[in-house]
Scaffold this motif. Sequence first.
Motif, PDB file in Angstrom:
ATOM      1  N   GLN A  64      37.982  36.097  43.460  1.00 55.95           N
ATOM      2  CA  GLN A  64      39.246  35.501  43.907  1.00 55.95           C
ATOM      3  C   GLN A  64      40.251  35.401  42.762  1.00 55.95           C
ATOM      4  N   ILE A  65      39.757  35.120  41.570  1.00 57.21           N
ATOM      5  CA  ILE A  65      40.656  35.041  40.417  1.00 57.21           C
ATOM      6  C   ILE A  65      41.247  36.415  40.113  1.00 57.21           C
TER       7      ILE A  65
ATOM      8  N   GLU B 294      47.970  40.055  42.109  1.00 54.14           N
ATOM      9  CA  GLU B 294      49.174  39.782  42.892  1.00 54.14           C
ATOM     10  C   GLU B 294      50.395  39.572  42.009  1.00 54.14           C
TER      11      GLU B 294
ATOM     12  N   LYS C  24      45.513  27.365  40.217  1.00 51.88           N
ATOM     13  CA  LYS C  24      45.009  27.785  41.525  1.00 51.88           C
ATOM     14  C   LYS C  24      43.539  27.478  41.736  1.00 51.88           C
TER      15      LYS C  24
ATOM     16  N   LYS D  27      41.730  38.822  42.222  1.00 55.45           N
ATOM     17  CA  LYS D  27      42.698  39.119  43.281  1.00 55.45           C
ATOM     18  C   LYS D  27      44.019  38.398  43.029  1.00 55.45           C
ATOM     19  N   ALA D  28      43.949  37.143  42.596  1.00 59.64           N
ATOM     20  CA  ALA D  28      45.167  36.371  42.313  1.00 59.64           C
ATOM     21  C   ALA D  28      45.949  36.984  41.158  1.00 59.64           C
TER      22      ALA D  28
END
Length: 275
Positions: free
Chosen positions: A84-85, A91, A68, A87-88
Amino acid sequence: MLNAVRNIPWRQLGYVCLGLIALVGIGMLMGLVKKKDTAQICASMKVVVEGKETFIDQHDISDLVNTKFGNIVGKPLNEIPIDQIEKALMELPYVSSAEIYTDMDGILQVIVQQREVVLRIVNKVGKEYYIDTKGAKVPVTLKYVPHVLVANGNIREGYEKPLDTIQTQLVTDLVAIVEHVKDDPLWSNQIVQLYVDDKQDIEIIPRVGTQPLIIGSADKLAEKLARLEIFYKNILPKVGADAYEKVNVKYDGQIICERRDGWILDSLQIKLKMK
């Protein structure tokens, strides 16, 4: 003039000067560290996966990050999208928390905590899912099968998407039973499965004995299990393991045993002295 010089608190003044020098030094050091962080390259990525389950491993996390966000190693640290990492990673349905930071050696530290599941549900149409310690639904994977109790039978509640919450009282009761017995030396070993019959009564499938144990719901569970202990200690040794088809303790103060040779019921009225 001499008296004025003598009255100057030289010791306190010295402490103040040392404090100012220390603050200046810390400021210069912080500036150097910040400048180093800005220019420093990510030397490597270290992934730590914590928790008793093994739904995911270090390779799964590394592959997700590199897929990603590109190859992290070799990038300037200030260009790595840490938020962002995180958050990924959050998920992923098997992750309960994720923390990422860089150390002084330029290593990206990735710490992931896995979810812990307590029960596997197989509903009436064969749909399977896990329930974790926070009451969230976790999908089944072929990669890893945790050693937890299975509940099946006439369970209507299904599974739509990962981390959905429990919707029915029945599944709430099933989880409550598992949580209640998990640290009990007797029942954690004696219960091998939970089953829901057509009347929506919960049955315990025991390790010892052939008869299912009907408890109905998780209401007054401690009292029901106490009556079942009386059945195992005082009744079963006298009649034998195959004497009864079912044992029902869902009603207050009763152990109802259904014989295998017909519709005859032995209803034993008892009084429990809770110690």
